[in-house]
Design a protein around this motif. Sequence first.
Motif, PDB file in Angstrom:
ATOM      1  N   MET A   1       0.743  -1.188   0.049  1.00 56.16           N
ATOM      2  CA  MET A   1      -0.009   0.012  -0.120  1.00 56.16           C
ATOM      3  C   MET A   1       0.752   1.085   0.045  1.00 56.16           C
ATOM      4  N   TYR A   2       0.497   2.126  -0.843  1.00 56.63           N
ATOM      5  CA  TYR A   2       1.258   3.535  -0.996  1.00 56.63           C
ATOM      6  C   TYR A   2       1.231   4.394   0.600  1.00 56.63           C
ATOM      7  N   LYS A   3       2.336   4.670   0.993  1.00 58.37           N
ATOM      8  CA  LYS A   3       2.246   5.448   2.066  1.00 58.37           C
ATOM      9  C   LYS A   3       2.768   6.972   1.941  1.00 58.37           C
ATOM     10  N   ASP A   4       2.028   7.941   2.259  1.00 55.73           N
ATOM     11  CA  ASP A   4       2.409   9.257   1.857  1.00 55.73           C
ATOM     12  C   ASP A   4       3.695   9.713   2.897  1.00 55.73           C
ATOM     13  N   ASN A   5       4.794   9.375   2.592  1.00 55.32           N
ATOM     14  CA  ASN A   5       5.846  10.015   3.283  1.00 55.32           C
ATOM     15  C   ASN A   5       6.605  11.242   2.723  1.00 55.32           C
ATOM     16  N   ASP A   6       6.120  11.687   1.769  1.00 59.13           N
ATOM     17  CA  ASP A   6       6.799  12.883   1.317  1.00 59.13           C
ATOM     18  C   ASP A   6       7.409  13.872   2.180  1.00 59.13           C
ATOM     19  N   PHE A   7       6.531  14.077   3.336  1.00 58.24           N
ATOM     20  CA  PHE A   7       7.026  15.162   4.042  1.00 58.24           C
ATOM     21  C   PHE A   7       8.294  14.893   4.858  1.00 58.24           C
ATOM     22  N   VAL A   8       8.755  13.601   4.820  1.00 60.47           N
ATOM     23  CA  VAL A   8       9.925  13.169   5.338  1.00 60.47           C
ATOM     24  C   VAL A   8      11.252  14.056   4.696  1.00 60.47           C
ATOM     25  N   TYR A   9      11.181  13.928   3.182  1.00 61.55           N
ATOM     26  CA  TYR A   9      12.223  14.758   2.596  1.00 61.55           C
ATOM     27  C   TYR A   9      11.992  16.212   3.065  1.00 61.55           C
ATOM     28  N   GLU A  10      11.006  16.730   3.245  1.00 61.02           N
ATOM     29  CA  GLU A  10      10.819  18.213   3.575  1.00 61.02           C
ATOM     30  C   GLU A  10      11.475  18.537   4.919  1.00 61.02           C
ATOM     31  N   ALA A  11      11.385  17.419   6.000  1.00 58.75           N
ATOM     32  CA  ALA A  11      11.525  17.485   6.933  1.00 58.75           C
ATOM     33  C   ALA A  11      13.286  17.793   7.066  1.00 58.75           C
ATOM     34  N   PHE A  12      14.036  16.633   6.361  1.00 57.95           N
ATOM     35  CA  PHE A  12      15.577  16.827   6.336  1.00 57.95           C
ATOM     36  C   PHE A  12      15.928  17.896   5.609  1.00 57.95           C
ATOM     37  N   SER A  13      15.124  18.358   4.612  1.00 58.93           N
ATOM     38  CA  SER A  13      15.730  19.359   3.773  1.00 58.93           C
ATOM     39  C   SER A  13      15.757  20.635   4.716  1.00 58.93           C
ATOM     40  N   ASN A  14      14.731  20.880   5.348  1.00 57.58           N
ATOM     41  CA  ASN A  14      14.744  22.133   6.429  1.00 57.58           C
ATOM     42  C   ASN A  14      15.771  21.766   7.673  1.00 57.58           C
ATOM     43  N   LEU A  15      16.021  20.814   8.065  1.00 59.45           N
ATOM     44  CA  LEU A  15      17.063  20.448   9.009  1.00 59.45           C
ATOM     45  C   LEU A  15      18.209  20.889   8.507  1.00 59.45           C
ATOM     46  N   GLN A  16      18.529  20.489   7.350  1.00 54.63           N
ATOM     47  CA  GLN A  16      19.759  20.632   6.683  1.00 54.63           C
ATOM     48  C   GLN A  16      20.181  22.237   6.545  1.00 54.63           C
ATOM     49  N   GLU A  17      19.103  23.170   6.134  1.00 61.27           N
ATOM     50  CA  GLU A  17      19.265  24.291   6.087  1.00 61.27           C
ATOM     51  C   GLU A  17      19.600  25.136   7.534  1.00 61.27           C
ATOM     52  N   LEU A  18      18.957  24.463   8.274  1.00 58.59           N
ATOM     53  CA  LEU A  18      19.153  24.915   9.924  1.00 58.59           C
ATOM     54  C   LEU A  18      20.590  24.799  10.369  1.00 58.59           C
ATOM     55  N   VAL A  19      21.181  23.575  10.170  1.00 59.16           N
ATOM     56  CA  VAL A  19      22.329  23.268  10.744  1.00 59.16           C
ATOM     57  C   VAL A  19      23.530  23.254   9.867  1.00 59.16           C
ATOM     58  N   LYS A  20      23.225  23.539   8.588  1.00 61.15           N
ATOM     59  CA  LYS A  20      24.386  23.828   7.675  1.00 61.15           C
ATOM     60  C   LYS A  20      25.328  22.638   7.518  1.00 61.15           C
ATOM     61  N   MET A  21      24.603  21.302   7.673  1.00 65.67           N
ATOM     62  CA  MET A  21      25.273  20.164   7.466  1.00 65.67           C
ATOM     63  C   MET A  21      24.892  19.143   6.169  1.00 65.67           C
ATOM     64  N   GLU A  22      25.517  18.470   5.701  1.00 68.99           N
ATOM     65  CA  GLU A  22      25.042  17.701   4.557  1.00 68.99           C
ATOM     66  C   GLU A  22      24.305  16.503   5.188  1.00 68.99           C
ATOM     67  N   ILE A  23      22.964  16.258   4.526  1.00 64.31           N
ATOM     68  CA  ILE A  23      22.329  15.012   5.051  1.00 64.31           C
ATOM     69  C   ILE A  23      21.785  14.291   3.594  1.00 64.31           C
ATOM     70  N   THR A  24      22.058  13.277   3.680  1.00 63.73           N
ATOM     71  CA  THR A  24      21.700  12.226   2.787  1.00 63.73           C
ATOM     72  C   THR A  24      20.475  11.573   3.004  1.00 63.73           C
ATOM     73  N   VAL A  25      19.364  11.140   2.359  1.00 61.63           N
ATOM     74  CA  VAL A  25      18.183  10.570   2.662  1.00 61.63           C
ATOM     75  C   VAL A  25      18.063   9.515   1.548  1.00 61.63           C
ATOM     76  N   ASP A  26      17.805   8.058   2.232  1.00 55.57           N
ATOM     77  CA  ASP A  26      17.505   7.069   1.064  1.00 55.57           C
ATOM     78  C   ASP A  26      16.116   6.369   1.615  1.00 55.57           C
ATOM     79  N   SER A  27      15.151   6.544   0.936  1.00 59.17           N
ATOM     80  CA  SER A  27      13.952   5.952   1.218  1.00 59.17           C
ATOM     81  C   SER A  27      13.541   4.536   0.860  1.00 59.17           C
ATOM     82  N   THR A  28      14.592   3.999   0.198  1.00 61.04           N
ATOM     83  CA  THR A  28      14.262   2.803  -0.549  1.00 61.04           C
ATOM     84  C   THR A  28      14.546   1.438   0.202  1.00 61.04           C
ATOM     85  N   ARG A  29      15.041   1.753   1.661  1.00 53.69           N
ATOM     86  CA  ARG A  29      15.494   0.768   2.261  1.00 53.69           C
ATOM     87  C   ARG A  29      14.584   0.255   3.295  1.00 53.69           C
ATOM     88  N   GLN A  30      14.090  -1.006   2.768  1.00 54.94           N
ATOM     89  CA  GLN A  30      13.110  -1.605   3.549  1.00 54.94           C
ATOM     90  C   GLN A  30      13.627  -2.359   4.926  1.00 54.94           C
TER      91      GLN A  30
END
Length: 331
Positions: A1-30
């Motif tokens: 079933m599709y799970k609407d987790n697009d907000f995860v990317y937005e959360a880490f994007s905003n965090l990266q802007e705040l802390v000025k650190m590189e953050i990588t996100v992989d959402s394909t890892r079950q």
Amino acid sequence: MYKDNDFVYEAFSNLQELVKMEITVDSTRQPYDAVIQISNHTFYCIAKKNARKSSLGIVINQINEFKNSIKQDRRILFVGEYIAKDVADSLIQNNINYLDVSGNCFINADDLKIIIEGRKQIKQKNVNQARAFQEAGLKLILLLLTDKEALEYSYRMLADKANIALGSVSQIMKELEESNYILKTNEKRILKNIDDLIERWVVSYNDILKPRLLRKTYKAINLDYLRKIVSDNNTKFLLFGGEPAAEKMTNYLKPLEYIIYSNDDLSIIGKELMLVPDNNGNIKIYNTCWTESLNNEYLNIAPALVVYADLIGSGNSRNIETAKMILENEL
């Protein structure tokens, strides 16, 4: 079933802007909702759109189950689109790292510590606006989840047993089909996605229906006498919920807060139990939201789903632990 987790990317994007650190996100890892790298640290994420007090117990139980299902040395990070302040505080108390879309977070791992508070939260979305998760729907779903034969009842019988309008039954059942909670075949109806249905019911019950059922708050003149009443199970007009019910069902919890369901006259209840009104008391009297026809194997105990919701809604860690026992053994 599709799970609407697009907000995860937005959360880490905003965090990266705040802390000025590189953050990588992989959402394909079950089986993770995401795996992220912050500096040289890896976090395995479990994501949920809204985390409120009414769903805190469910969130903590899900996180603990998630922890137990993966390697013990892997760090967990809970990501929410919206995380209420009292929920965030509880997550910190339970040593659970968290992040919301606004960038508020508590991330603590060895030499990495990021704490951000006070950023304006996005407006919380009401995910339960459907009729099925309003008062009439909650009563009907309680019946469907509690009475194993209810799915075979006619709409007229469902209306009578749930004490709701016949027209409401038709609309609610249609919504439940469209939401993939009921599968209708030529021969019968089948409940699907029961865990998700229970979760949504519990949140909506605590947010919407239970506050309407509250009648009055009391304290006991003689608490030992009240405990004896609970233990004896000889009251015809009282049904116990929350902690006293959990004690009877699990023999694990000693009640400190008492939830009692009864439609009887408050003066009779107060006299019978030796109670006095007190807005800060530890005894709350509620009306029932089910009919007497709803079968229950425990004498003088509210339906197991209601007891589970009472415990989850308390936010108390020991109650949440007991709620998990009831979920596993009674629901």
